[in-house]
Design a protein around this motif. Sequence first.
Motif, PDB file in Angstrom:
ATOM      1  N   LYS A  23      44.507  52.718  15.215  1.00  0.00           N
ATOM      2  CA  LYS A  23      45.242  52.870  16.469  1.00  0.00           C
ATOM      3  C   LYS A  23      44.311  52.513  17.625  1.00  0.00           C
ATOM      4  N   THR A  25      43.678  52.311  21.822  1.00  0.00           N
ATOM      5  CA  THR A  25      44.051  52.782  23.154  1.00  0.00           C
ATOM      6  C   THR A  25      43.156  52.087  24.173  1.00  0.00           C
ATOM      7  N   ALA A  33      45.536  45.158  21.602  1.00  0.00           N
ATOM      8  CA  ALA A  33      45.708  46.015  20.422  1.00  0.00           C
ATOM      9  C   ALA A  33      45.444  45.212  19.146  1.00  0.00           C
TER      10      ALA A  33
END
Length: 113
Positions: A23, A25, A33
């Motif tokens: 993931k 951020t 991403a």
Amino acid sequence: MKELICIVCPRGCHLSVDEKALKVTGNSCNRGAIYGINEITNPVRVITSTVKIKNASLKRLPVKTSKAISKSLIFEVIKLLDDVEVTSPIHIGDVILKDILGTDVDIIACKDM
């Protein structure tokens, strides 16, 4: 958690990548991403270098990979390029080495000489 600076665009977002959950951020766009996940799972780079050239005004021809190649192969590719010598005329985009190290990536000329 791995900290990266995104190099996809000039914005240079500061990314935090959770290596277990994959993931990301801190990215301002989806490309950041994707870059963050790829940089953790399979980092790749376009390699730029030079090879020797005969019968040209300069002694070295600038070359690059036709697409990004695994970061782990960079030194092997550079070592192979040490022994390459071409003869002019050469044109931008000419394939100097095809399918380097079985990667389906070519080494191409970056200048007419």
